[in-house]
Motif scaffolding. Structure first.
Motif, mmCIF file in Angstrom:
data_model
loop_
_atom_site.group_PDB
_atom_site.id
_atom_site.type_symbol
_atom_site.label_atom_id
_atom_site.label_comp_id
_atom_site.label_asym_id
_atom_site.label_seq_id
_atom_site.Cartn_x
_atom_site.Cartn_y
_atom_site.Cartn_z
ATOM 1 N N UNK A 1 0.831 -1.199 0.000
ATOM 2 C CA UNK A 1 0.000 0.000 0.000
ATOM 3 C C UNK A 1 0.872 1.258 0.000
ATOM 4 N N UNK A 2 0.429 2.260 -0.704
ATOM 5 C CA UNK A 2 1.147 3.540 -0.726
ATOM 6 C C UNK A 2 0.522 4.560 0.213
ATOM 7 N N UNK A 3 -0.615 4.222 0.829
ATOM 8 C CA UNK A 3 -1.256 5.170 1.742
ATOM 9 C C UNK A 3 -0.616 5.048 3.125
ATOM 10 N N UNK A 4 0.009 6.131 3.562
ATOM 11 C CA UNK A 4 0.705 6.108 4.852
ATOM 12 C C UNK A 4 -0.307 6.037 5.988
ATOM 13 N N UNK A 5 0.139 5.471 7.111
ATOM 14 C CA UNK A 5 -0.765 5.282 8.250
ATOM 15 C C UNK A 5 -0.344 6.080 9.486
ATOM 16 N N UNK A 6 0.618 6.990 9.348
ATOM 17 C CA UNK A 6 1.042 7.829 10.461
ATOM 18 C C UNK A 6 2.220 7.289 11.256
ATOM 19 N N UNK A 7 2.592 6.034 11.053
ATOM 20 C CA UNK A 7 3.745 5.445 11.737
ATOM 21 C C UNK A 7 4.990 5.684 10.897
ATOM 22 N N UNK A 8 6.154 5.719 11.571
ATOM 23 C CA UNK A 8 7.423 5.812 10.843
ATOM 24 C C UNK A 8 8.482 5.011 11.596
ATOM 25 N N UNK A 9 9.444 4.494 10.835
ATOM 26 C CA UNK A 9 10.506 3.658 11.390
ATOM 27 C C UNK A 9 11.826 4.012 10.711
#
Length: 194
Positions: free
Chosen positions: A98-106
């Motif tokens: 998926x290309x829709x980001x979900x607000x998390x980052x790593x």
């Protein structure tokens, strides 16, 4: 005599259901073949590996009992997979990540450092850090991952230290040598060779 025939028929019924049939191919081949899975492989798998600015490969094959569906994003590449447990159920390619980001980052690693950040997308609700050795070289990969893949990480061969964590940037930014292809090959070999 009737008892012997009944036992024989029951044996045939129970053993006939043990083998799974799956499609087997890679996007590098021209067509998929139907194959009977070996013992211990009770699922079918579809996977897509997309290395940024390089290549996209799809795989269909037999998979072991532990077979997570989900996705992993290592910044420089993404893997998505699905598993199913009926004959020839892996007709479709795995959906692209998926290309829709979900607000998390790593954090993720490139060839210079592990202090880069990537936005997680779709079901990727955790960060992952995996370490291993390739010859005399210590390798580390980091990125976003879905819970189902984290739950199955103890079954991935050739990778000693895999940890998943919840929360933004929880997988640390220490700079070390890494190899995306090392983890990808380990993940795919798990599905195809076990």
């Amino acid at each position: 005599m009737d008892l012997q025939i009944s036992v024989f028929l029951l044996f045939i019924l129970f053993t006939a259901g043990q083998s799974r049939n799956c499609y087997q191919c890679t996007s590098l081949s021209s067509s998929c073949d139907q194959a009977t899975c070996p013992d211990g492989f009770s699922n079918c798998l579809g996977a897509t590996l997309d290395v940024v600015n390089f290549t996209k490969v799809t795989v269909k094959t037999c998979a072991p009992l532990v077979c997570p569906s989900g996705s992993i994003n290592l910044g420089i590449g993404k893997i998505s997979s699905y598993c199913c447990n009926t004959d020839l159920c892996n007709t479709q390619d795995a959906p692209g990540p998926s290309n829709s980001t979900n607000g998390k980052s790593c954090y993720y690693c490139d060839d210079k450092s592990c202090s880069n950040t990537v936005s997680c997308s779709g079901p990727e609700d955790r960060c992952i850090k995996a370490t291993g050795n390739f010859g005399s070289q210590s390798l580390v990969v980091k990125g976003c991952v879905s819970k189902s893949i984290c739950d199955a990480t103890s079954f991935i061969p050739n990778v000693e230290g895999i940890s998943c964590c919840e929360g933004n940037l929880c997988n640390g930014a220490q700079s070390v040598t890494q190899s995306f292809l090392f983890l990808c090959c380990s993940l795919l070999s798990y599905f195809m060779m076990h």
